[in-house]
Design an enzyme around this catalytic site. Structure first.
Site, PDB file in Angstrom:
ATOM      1  N   HIS A 144       0.996  -0.821  -0.064  1.00  0.00           N
ATOM      2  CA  HIS A 144      -0.126  -0.414  -0.120  1.00  0.00           C
ATOM      3  C   HIS A 144       0.386   1.252   0.586  1.00  0.00           C
ATOM      4  O   HIS A 144       1.499   1.340   0.302  1.00  0.00           O
ATOM      5  CB  HIS A 144      -0.623  -0.463   1.126  1.00  0.00           C
ATOM      6  CG  HIS A 144      -1.673  -1.060   0.964  1.00  0.00           C
ATOM      7  ND1 HIS A 144      -1.712  -1.735   1.390  1.00  0.00           N
ATOM      8  CD2 HIS A 144      -3.282  -0.758   1.183  1.00  0.00           C
ATOM      9  CE1 HIS A 144      -2.910  -3.128   0.691  1.00  0.00           C
ATOM     10  NE2 HIS A 144      -4.309  -2.040   1.311  1.00  0.00           N
ATOM     11  N   LYS A 573     -13.645   5.335   6.973  1.00  0.00           N
ATOM     12  CA  LYS A 573     -13.773   6.017   6.091  1.00  0.00           C
ATOM     13  C   LYS A 573     -15.145   6.516   5.597  1.00  0.00           C
ATOM     14  O   LYS A 573     -16.038   7.017   5.200  1.00  0.00           O
ATOM     15  CB  LYS A 573     -13.457   5.600   4.503  1.00  0.00           C
ATOM     16  CG  LYS A 573     -13.200   6.915   3.658  1.00  0.00           C
ATOM     17  CD  LYS A 573     -13.152   7.021   2.030  1.00  0.00           C
ATOM     18  CE  LYS A 573     -12.816   5.704   2.106  1.00  0.00           C
ATOM     19  NZ  LYS A 573     -13.855   5.699   0.704  1.00  0.00           N
TER      20      LYS A 573
END
Length: 906
Positions: A144, A573
């Site tokens: 990532h 999120k």
């Protein structure tokens, strides 16, 4: 930029004691200053020193300092680039100094302390060893993209760390006779002259090569050394329960560049690294084991190995251990040729059959060890290089690290639908309801007949997915079944999502249908990743239904355990920090009885990131804060981006962090619950209320406010971050600009750059303000490990945020009226969170009870503020259309520098 007053969180730190600076930071900072003067010139040195001292004075709250010229206006573009590099390098060296001084180490975060603590509860070493006999603890390295530094920069930093270790030992010279201070100065000078930004986009192969250096240089030598330490603590030799996993080359979710060739490369390069390490170790053993039959009794088994080696050298006729080692080396060299496909770095003059499996290689090593143990007190066999090599083979095999596969459930659905359609089984799989899908998939899993055929034409997507499962099967045949054991399903929302993976595995023979009364067999586990708040709430129901299928129950019971992955990033999120954290806790708690009913050990895979908004913070505290019964000695955790270098950049730091992960797992698995059942129920009810109100506030701002998406994209450098060459993966899963489709990493990373840090705290202040029983909240914060861990992370985020600096980004937003309104809501939320947290924890300022973290953050703040101010000005010019390449480079440098200073920003 001129004179300014920052309305930031400095008021929270006004009562804080003076910083006692780490002596290593002073030393390395002084050398960096000398380098800047020598290589950048006196003018740059004086400019940098003025800006630094003025910013330090403002951070200390000195009278009149807020009216002092920042010195930034005097910088031209070339000066700006050099100044930014200087502050970035200071932060990098400060990070190194803190890691060296054990700032990252937490009290009690080692196995010896954990064992002692458990013994104080009446839990002895026998119970620990019993737990470890079926434990699995795995940090999993992923690609990532939050590591903004080039590997060349990290390499120079690590060389400085090695030189500083010599200094610790009282040395004044290196092994080569160079003056130690001069050698460190030279490495800092090389850092100064090394380009910090990548010119080219990273490819998957680059990521594979980068992660291999950690396995080769850090994990291969470090894990056996750790096991040796733990054997002494435990008084027995545990099995290899701590391993290291890898996603790089197997994670295809949203990354179209990971295909079958990349999977083959990741495993092939891993095998090459492992075998090369073993060969070097065997070669060194051959030089060491000079035992002569004239002076020692040598067992028949060792003599047989020596005779089978083909080593007829007259000089070694009385040295059977060396001859046995020669034969082992020859077999290993042939294994290298067989598996890697090329000659080893140091070929053998002898001929040997290749080892079929790592167990055969280990068996020969154990024969040598048992021979050495047959005389004296066994000291020649129980430890040392031979003992560490045996442990390495047990831990790393011929595959080095288990490679996880991952793909999005939407892709699986499309591929399975096409396979079924082309095979004439079902023309519209996507149109079926869940019940019908499950029934159809179960019928297909009851037979070993593949759906695919080489005579059919498939879409590019289907062909690619079939190729990768066939590559996985080929890897099993080549490297053994441990090379790939997990298949992660992103966006898992149903039982059919999990069955679809088994269908794909069946195409390559990795799923075998029940036959002759034997249960089905799955060589690779189908693992759901529950990411959103809704997914986490549905997880127990989905797993209950999955376990309820007889063919699945047979597979799971034969294996003994099943893994579920829970996602921190997307749940944050989706619902904000507190709701995400509480939902993860509740899902873990609710899954435990589901697994118990199914007769399977539960193995949770925690998809954490570096930033608090993505599950970052102290892993030691986070693991201990897991609900009792949810760990059971088995846990996997993702490690990604800048966290990999921070936690595993050197062997000492790696040992500290691996110790912390292991000791926390022991405590979470065996230590008695810290709160009573009655208090646990009260606390859970209170958290439900807090989570609900926090969720409402967060969702209302982020998803329910008109224009918030545009505000976010213009206030933060998200557009510029998306252009950074820090990974092979796109910033969004689709071409959409919606927040829902943005990856969690750039979402968190960009808020950090603008110093808002919104994903790590927003909503909690509103929840605290609406919560009437403040005494209960204080009781929870004092006595409940879950809330203590959550608040500690949130507090760290608040301390790193600075809404005064964030306000400087407001002119970047086109709709100024909307910007002021939205920022006002954010400022109000920050104040509510700040005040509520201090009230709940009984502190007078942030981090009052965490002096080490407080010092670390306060040391950095004066170095981050000028970088933010420069970044804002450069963003204004860049977005206004100025095309000077130095402006774009300056923005990217500032992103790099701010991320380095904040440490866990992604």
């Amino acid at each position: 930029m001129g004179r300014r007053r920052t309305e930031d969180n400095s008021a929270c730190l006004s009562k804080a004691p003076a910083i006692t600076q780490n002596p290593d930071i002073r030393y390395l900072g002084r050398l960096l200053g000398d380098v800047i003067r020598a290589y950048g010139g006196e003018k740059l040195y004086k400019q940098t020193e003025y800006i630094r001292s003025a910013s330090v004075d403002r951070a200390r709250g000195l009278q009149g300092a807020d009216l002092t010229d920042t010195g930034l206006d005097a910088l031209n573009l070339d000066d700006t680039l050099n100044f930014t590099r200087g502050f970035m390098l200071f932060s990098m060296l400060a990070n190194l100094a803190e890691d060296r001084q054990g700032v990252a180490a937490e009290p009690g975060a080692d196995v010896a302390s954990a064992v002692a603590k458990l013994e104080s509860h009446g839990i002895g070493k026998d119970a620990v060893l019993e737990l470890l006999s079926h434990s699995l603890i795995v940090p999993v390295l992923t690609a990532h993209p939050t590591e903004v530094r080039r590997k060349s920069m990290i390499d120079h930093k690590n060389r400085i760390a090695d030189l500083m270790q010599l200094k610790d030992a009282g040395r004044t010279e290196t092994d080569d006779g160079e003056n130690l201070d001069e050698a460190i100065f030279r490495q800092i000078a090389l850092l100064w002259q090394t380009r910090p930004l990548r010119r080219e986009k990273l490819f998957v192969q680059d990521e594979i090569d980068n992660v291999l250096t950690y396995f080769r240089d850090i994990f291969l030598p470090t894990l056996p050394a750790l096991y040796g330490r733990w054997e002494r603590v435990l008084g027995a030799r545990p099995h290899s329960f701590l391993r290291v996993g890898n996603w790089i080359g197997g994670d295809r979710d949203g990354n179209p560049f990971v295909q079958a060739p990349q999977l083959r490369s990741a495993l092939g390069r891993g095998c090459e690294a492992a075998l090369a390490y073993y060969m070097e170790s065997i070669h060194a053993l051959g030089a060491e084991l000079s035992v002569s039959t004239e002076l020692a009794h040598v067992p028949e088994a060792v003599l047989a190995l020596a005779e089978a080696s083909g080593d007829a050298s007259p000089s070694r006729q009385d040295e059977p251990y060396r001859r046995a080692i020669s034969g082992i080396y020859a077999r290993l060299a042939t294994t290298y040729v067989h598996l890697v496909g090329k000659a080893p770095p140091r070929p053998s003059a002898l001929k040997g059959e290749p080892y079929v499996a790592p167990g055969d290689f280990r068996r020969d090593l154990v024969t040598v060890a048992q021979g050495l143990a047959s005389e004296g007190d066994g000291a020649l066999s129980t430890g040392g290089a031979l003992g560490r090599l045996i442990r390495a083979v047990e831990t790393f095999g011929f595959h080095l690290a288990t490679l996880d596969m991952r793909q999005n459930s939407d892709v699986h659905q499309r591929v399975v639908a096409e396979l079924l359609k082309v095979a004439g089984v079902e023309a519209d799989y996507a149109g079926l309801d869940e019940f019908a899908r499950i029934a159809l998939l179960r019928r297909e899993l009851a037979t070993n007949r593949p759906l695919g055929t080489r005579f059919a034409e498939y879409s590019e997507e289907t062909a690619s997915e079939l190729a990768i499962v066939h590559a996985a099967a080929e890897a099993h045949r080549t490297y053994g079944p441990q090379c790939i054991t997990h298949y992660i399903i992103s966006k898992a929302e149903s039982v059919s999502d999990m069955l679809e993976v088994n269908i794909l595995l069946k195409e390559a023979g990795l799923w075998r249908a029940p036959e002759n009364g034997d249960p089905a067999k799955a060589a690779i586990m189908s693992i759901p990743l529950f990411e959103t708040i809704g997914d986490l709430e549905a997880a127990p129901k989905i797993m209950t239904a999955y376990f309820g299928l007889p063919e699945i129950a047979g597979v799971v019971q034969a294996r003994g355990h099943q893994e579920v992955m829970i996602g921190y990033s997307d749940s944050n999120k989706d619902g904000g920090y507190i709701t995400s954290t509480w939902s993860l806790y509740k899902a873990s708690q609710a899954l435990e009885p589901v697994f118990a009913e199914a007769g399977a050990a539960m193995q949770l895979f925690h998809g954490r990131g570096g930033a608090v908004g993505r599950g970052g913070g102290s892993a030691f505290k986070a693991i201990q804060a897991q609900p009792r019964g949810s760990v059971q000695g088995r846990i996997r955790i993702t490690e990604q981006g800048e966290v990999i270098a921070a936690k595993f950049g050197t062997r000492d730091v790696a040992m500290t962090n691996l110790e912390a992960m292991t000791s926390a797992t022991l405590l979470a698995s065996l230590e008695p619950e810290g709160v009573s059942a009655k208090d646990a129920a009260r606390f859970a009810a209170a958290m439900d209320e807090l989570s609900k109100n926090a969720f409402t506030a967060y969702r209302d701002l982020v998803y329910g406010t008109d224009g918030f998406k545009e505000f976010f994209r213009q206030l933060t450098p998200i557009q510029e971050i998306s252009g950074l060459k820090i990974g092979s993966r796109p910033a969004s899963r689709t071409k959409s600009t919606a927040i829902e489709d943005l990856r969690a990493i750039p979402w968190v990373f960009s808020w950090a750059q603008a110093r808002v840090m919104l994903p790590g705290w927003y909503g909690f202040g509103h929840a605290i303000a609406a919560f009437e029983d403040k005494a209960l909240l204080a009781d929870m914060a004092q006595h409940w490990s879950f809330l203590q861990s959550a608040l500690a992370n949130l507090e760290m985020v608040l301390a790193k945020s600075d809404l005064g600096i964030a306000a400087r980004y407001l002119p970047l937003v086109e709709d100024q009226a909307k910007a002021e309104t939205l920022f006002g809501r954010i400022r109000e939320g920050w104040s509510l969170t700040h005040d509520g947290l201090l009230a709940a924890t009984g502190q007078s300022r942030l981090l009052e009870r965490s002096p080490t973290t407080e010092t670390s953050i306060r040391l950095r703040l004066p170095y981050i503020e000028p970088l933010n101010l420069l970044q804002v000005e450069l963003l204004k010019r860049y977005r206004a259309g100025e095309d000077d390449a130095r402006i774009k480079e300056g923005i990217e440098l500032s992103i790099n520098a701010i991320a380095t200073a904040l440490r866990n920003s992604g």
